[in-house]
Design an enzyme around this catalytic site. Structure first.
Site, mmCIF file in Angstrom:
data_model
loop_
_atom_site.group_PDB
_atom_site.id
_atom_site.type_symbol
_atom_site.label_atom_id
_atom_site.label_comp_id
_atom_site.label_asym_id
_atom_site.label_seq_id
_atom_site.Cartn_x
_atom_site.Cartn_y
_atom_site.Cartn_z
ATOM 1 N N CYS A 25 4.726 0.187 -7.572
ATOM 2 C CA CYS A 25 5.244 -1.097 -7.115
ATOM 3 C C CYS A 25 6.525 -1.452 -7.870
ATOM 4 O O CYS A 25 6.541 -1.456 -9.093
ATOM 5 C CB CYS A 25 4.203 -2.194 -7.341
ATOM 6 S SG CYS A 25 4.731 -3.812 -6.741
ATOM 7 N N CYS A 46 0.862 -1.176 0.000
ATOM 8 C CA CYS A 46 0.000 0.000 0.000
ATOM 9 C C CYS A 46 0.902 1.230 0.000
ATOM 10 O O CYS A 46 2.126 1.105 0.016
ATOM 11 C CB CYS A 46 -0.891 -0.026 1.242
ATOM 12 S SG CYS A 46 -2.308 1.068 1.156
ATOM 13 N N CYS A 90 -4.001 -0.420 -3.127
ATOM 14 C CA CYS A 90 -4.357 0.949 -3.507
ATOM 15 C C CYS A 90 -3.709 1.255 -4.851
ATOM 16 O O CYS A 90 -2.668 0.700 -5.187
ATOM 17 C CB CYS A 90 -3.960 1.964 -2.443
ATOM 18 S SG CYS A 90 -2.205 2.283 -2.291
#
Length: 136
Positions: free
Chosen positions: A89, A10, A82
């Site tokens: 990422c 997240c 999210c």
């Protein structure tokens, strides 16, 4: 059988990823080692801790970790919770399957204390159902 490594990612590793880590450990801890991290670290949100305790899960010992701490772990699954984390990422040097599900951020809820608590409970229930039904 070796446990699978699962990372929940997240933005700040404060709310949504902490809720998901708690439920994934609860539902799937017997077959998976669960980690959570953020692309930033904001500390574990006290309301997240309280909301999980209402459902009988104690996440008060969880820590807020940065994703870079886990780059050497061979993850089998990376779950982003999210949109911001999904976009930022990092690419893990593994064959990790990636799953993305954007949950609202209860930490951004406004209104009375009760309205904020209800926002946390609503997101908690969404994450609980998602984690329970997740095929590991």
């Amino acid at each position: 059988m070796e446990k699978k490594n699962i990372l929940v990612l997240c933005t700040g590793n404060s709310c949504r990823s902490q809720l998901a880590e708690g439920y994934l450990r609860h539902f799937h801890g017997y077959i998976a080692k669960i980690y959570s991290a953020g692309v930033e670290t904001h500390g574990v949100n006290p309301r997240a801790i309280h909301t999980m305790l209402e459902d009988g899960i104690d996440i008060s010992a969880h820590t807020s970790n940065h994703v870079d701490e886990y780059l050497q772990i061979p993850f089998d699954l990376v779950l982003t919770v999210c949109d911001h984390a999904s976009e930022r990422c990092p690419i893990f040097p593994s064959t990790a399957k990636r799953i993305h599900h954007n949950f609202s951020d209860p930490a951004k809820a406004t209104g009375s204390e009760e309205e904020i608590r209800e926002a946390f409970r609503r997101v908690r229930e969404e994450i609980k159902l998602f984690c329970k039904d997740l095929v590991i």
